[in-house]
Design a protein around this motif. Structure first.
Motif, PDB file in Angstrom:
ATOM      1  N   SER A   1       0.843  -1.205   0.000  1.00 52.50           N
ATOM      2  CA  SER A   1       0.000   0.000   0.000  1.00 52.50           C
ATOM      3  C   SER A   1       0.871   1.246   0.000  1.00 52.50           C
ATOM      4  O   SER A   1       2.073   1.179   0.278  1.00 52.50           O
ATOM      5  N   GLY A   2       0.216   2.380  -0.247  1.00 55.49           N
ATOM      6  CA  GLY A   2       0.921   3.653  -0.168  1.00 55.49           C
ATOM      7  C   GLY A   2       1.382   3.935   1.257  1.00 55.49           C
ATOM      8  O   GLY A   2       2.461   4.489   1.485  1.00 55.49           O
ATOM      9  N   THR A   3       0.556   3.555   2.219  1.00 59.31           N
ATOM     10  CA  THR A   3       0.927   3.735   3.627  1.00 59.31           C
ATOM     11  C   THR A   3       2.209   2.969   3.935  1.00 59.31           C
ATOM     12  O   THR A   3       3.116   3.489   4.588  1.00 59.31           O
TER      13      THR A   3
ATOM     14  N   ASN B   1       5.254   4.751   2.316  1.00 58.56           N
ATOM     15  CA  ASN B   1       5.696   5.926   3.073  1.00 58.56           C
ATOM     16  C   ASN B   1       6.355   5.517   4.388  1.00 58.56           C
ATOM     17  O   ASN B   1       7.363   6.103   4.793  1.00 58.56           O
TER      18      ASN B   1
ATOM     19  N   HIS C   1      -0.917  13.212   4.042  1.00 63.56           N
ATOM     20  CA  HIS C   1      -1.283  11.813   4.290  1.00 63.56           C
ATOM     21  C   HIS C   1      -0.284  11.142   5.217  1.00 63.56           C
ATOM     22  O   HIS C   1      -0.656  10.465   6.182  1.00 63.56           O
TER      23      HIS C   1
ATOM     24  N   GLU D   1      -1.902   8.016   8.370  1.00 59.36           N
ATOM     25  CA  GLU D   1      -1.193   6.740   8.356  1.00 59.36           C
ATOM     26  C   GLU D   1      -1.026   6.205   9.773  1.00 59.36           C
ATOM     27  O   GLU D   1      -0.042   5.515  10.087  1.00 59.36           O
TER      28      GLU D   1
ATOM     29  N   GLU E   1       4.032  16.189  -0.609  1.00 54.75           N
ATOM     30  CA  GLU E   1       2.957  15.367  -1.194  1.00 54.75           C
ATOM     31  C   GLU E   1       2.478  16.015  -2.491  1.00 54.75           C
ATOM     32  O   GLU E   1       2.186  17.207  -2.518  1.00 54.75           O
TER      33      GLU E   1
ATOM     34  N   ASP F   1       5.640  11.854  -1.188  1.00 55.78           N
ATOM     35  CA  ASP F   1       4.464  11.000  -1.230  1.00 55.78           C
ATOM     36  C   ASP F   1       3.773  11.328  -2.547  1.00 55.78           C
ATOM     37  O   ASP F   1       3.045  12.316  -2.657  1.00 55.78           O
TER      38      ASP F   1
ATOM     39  N   ALA G   1       1.533   9.484  -4.220  1.00 60.19           N
ATOM     40  CA  ALA G   1       0.409   8.557  -4.444  1.00 60.19           C
ATOM     41  C   ALA G   1      -0.295   8.897  -5.762  1.00 60.19           C
ATOM     42  O   ALA G   1      -0.615   8.015  -6.554  1.00 60.19           O
ATOM     43  N   ARG G   2      -0.510  10.207  -5.982  1.00 59.46           N
ATOM     44  CA  ARG G   2      -1.167  10.661  -7.222  1.00 59.46           C
ATOM     45  C   ARG G   2      -0.216  11.480  -8.090  1.00 59.46           C
ATOM     46  O   ARG G   2      -0.632  12.410  -8.785  1.00 59.46           O
TER      47      ARG G   2
ATOM     48  N   CYS H   1       1.252   5.251  -5.985  1.00 61.74           N
ATOM     49  CA  CYS H   1       0.179   4.259  -5.893  1.00 61.74           C
ATOM     50  C   CYS H   1      -0.206   3.759  -7.284  1.00 61.74           C
ATOM     51  O   CYS H   1      -0.316   4.544  -8.223  1.00 61.74           O
TER      52      CYS H   1
ATOM     53  N   LYS I   1      -4.857   3.759  -7.296  1.00 62.57           N
ATOM     54  CA  LYS I   1      -5.783   4.902  -7.302  1.00 62.57           C
ATOM     55  C   LYS I   1      -6.194   5.171  -8.751  1.00 62.57           C
ATOM     56  O   LYS I   1      -6.788   4.310  -9.362  1.00 62.57           O
TER      57      LYS I   1
HETATM   58  C1  LIG Z   1      -4.008   7.044  -0.721  1.00 63.55           C
HETATM   59  C2  LIG Z   1      -2.814   7.780  -0.328  1.00 63.55           C
HETATM   60  C3  LIG Z   1      -1.720   7.156   0.287  1.00 63.55           C
HETATM   61  C4  LIG Z   1      -1.654   5.706   0.644  1.00 63.55           C
HETATM   62  O1  LIG Z   1      -2.784   5.029   0.624  1.00 63.55           O
HETATM   63  P1  LIG Z   1      -3.019   3.468   0.828  1.00 63.55           P
HETATM   64  O2  LIG Z   1      -4.483   3.448   1.011  1.00 63.55           O
HETATM   65  O3  LIG Z   1      -2.245   3.051   2.021  1.00 63.55           O
HETATM   66  O4  LIG Z   1      -2.556   2.783  -0.400  1.00 63.55           O
HETATM   67  C5  LIG Z   1      -0.637   7.939   0.593  1.00 63.55           C
HETATM   68  N1  LIG Z   1      -0.612   9.240   0.302  1.00 63.55           N
HETATM   69  C6  LIG Z   1      -1.621   9.861  -0.313  1.00 63.55           C
HETATM   70  C7  LIG Z   1      -1.503  11.300  -0.645  1.00 63.55           C
HETATM   71  C8  LIG Z   1      -2.765   9.157  -0.645  1.00 63.55           C
HETATM   72  O5  LIG Z   1      -3.770   9.796  -1.241  1.00 63.55           O
END
Ligand SMILES: *Cc1c(COP(=O)(O)O)cnc(C)c1O
Length: 335
Positions: free
Chosen positions: A57-59, A62, A83, A88, A136, A166, A168-169, A194, A197
């Motif tokens: 996962s993204g969590t 990170n 995030h 987290e 982020e 971070d 993710a996007r 990620c 997403k």
């Molecule tokens: C969704 C997200 C994450 C990590 O998400 P997981 O649900 O753990 O995969 C990390 N940072 C941002 C900015 C996110 O939007």
């Protein structure tokens, strides 16, 4: 249902499932999974880094980055609503003894850089030494302004800080800016992205960095229980997503723009923000829960709050956007 709760709700397409079913696999804890290896190589290449690590996962991405950059009692600077800090579960502090120094964030995801760097403390036994700045991009859909990123990076380097993104996007930022993903990922020591997403894979993120950094992150991944075995079945969805689903994010951005424009014409709500695939709406005159129920009756799922976030995604098309606008008009007219 038209699901606008998040871009994490997408279903893997038949073609993606096919790629997953066909994936060649091996035991990834032994480094034997060719599909995982290819996903890691390909992601690192796209982002301009030496090495990558496929994670759950993204969590987790990170968390591994923070554990690898910082030791027990070290401090990292991070946005108050980022995030990494807020969403987290405090993992870096709970599991790594890493001290967060949260910093006020503006609605566009930037921080006042003078304020940010004023939080760096003197070299004195009273204080936790700052090791890392975490940014982020995108934040609430907003791509960070490139000039802001370069300034923040240069100032962080002058203070001897490492830099983590971070991302993710990050893909949305690249598509919105019309630049290569590597450009958004430039100037950092590590970046997390990620796949699950906007890119529409069912599971997974990738952390990228130098080969040495990734080797150390791999040990942390094992420690937190993230060593997966024949993970190529899942990684194949990520590879498919990288190949087919980056450029099409432009469609999600167009849909979000149209959604914002359509909703803005309706009384009883106001569109307060729209960037890339996200629209934020304030419900002025209705009970958010009643609005949410009304929308659900019209086949639209959303997370109804006083400020409601709507997220366009791979499973939502232009007709769905028109349907959503019409549904909101009907629900609010009846309220
Ligand atoms: C969704 C997200 C994450 C990590 O998400 P997981 O649900 O753990 O995969 C990390 N940072 C941002 C900015 C996110 O939007």
């Amino acid at each position: 249902m038209i699901d606008l709760r998040s871009d994490t709700v997408t279903q893997p397409s038949p073609a993606m499932r096919d790629a997953m079913a066909q994936a060649e696999v091996g035991d990834d804890v032994f480094g034997d999974d060719p599909t995982v290896n290819e996903l890691q190589r390909r992601t690192a290449e796209l982002l301009g880094f030496d090495a990558g690590l496929f994670v759950a996962s993204g969590t987790q991405a990170n968390l591994l980055a923070l554990l690898t950059h910082c030791g027990r009692g070290d401090e990292y600077l991070v946005g108050q609503t980022a995030h990494t800090y807020r969403y987290e579960a405090g993992g870096a502090a709970a599991l790594g003894g890493i001290v967060p120094q949260p910093v006020e964030m503006k609605p566009d995801g930037t921080m006042d850089l003078d304020l940010l760097f004023s939080y760096i403390k003197p070299d004195d036994p009273h204080f936790a030494p700052a090791r890392l700045l975490a940014l982020e991009n995108t934040k609430d859909g907003h791509p960070l302004p490139p000039g802001y990123v370069t300034d923040a990076q240069a100032r962080a380097r002058r203070h001897g800080l490492a830099l983590h993104l971070d991302g993710a996007r990050l893909w949305n930022a690249a598509v919105a800016g019309g630049v290569a993903p590597a450009q958004i990922a430039g100037g950092y020591d590590s970046v997390s992205v990620c796949l699950s997403k906007g890119l529409g894979a069912p599971v997974g993120s990738v952390l990228v960095g130098t080969a040495d950094f990734i080797a150390r992150a791999r040990r942390w991944r094992k420690m937190v229980g993230g060593g997966m075995r024949q993970a190529g079945v899942v990684a194949a969805g990520g590879l498919f997503a990288l190949e087919h689903n980056i450029d099409r994010l432009a469609t999600d951005h167009d849909n979000a723009e149209r959604l914002a424009e359509g909703l803005d014409d309706i009384g009883g709500l106001s569109v307060i923000d729209q960037a890339t695939n996200m629209v934020f709406v304030r419900l002025d005159e209705v009970d958010p829960l009643a609005f949410g129920r009304g929308m659900a009756e019209h086949g639209v799922r959303l997370l109804a709050n006083p400020v409601t976030r709507l997220v366009t995604n791979l499973d939502v098309n232009a007709n769905d956007i028109e349907h959503t606008i019409n549904a909101a008009r009907t629900v609010l007219a009846a309220a």
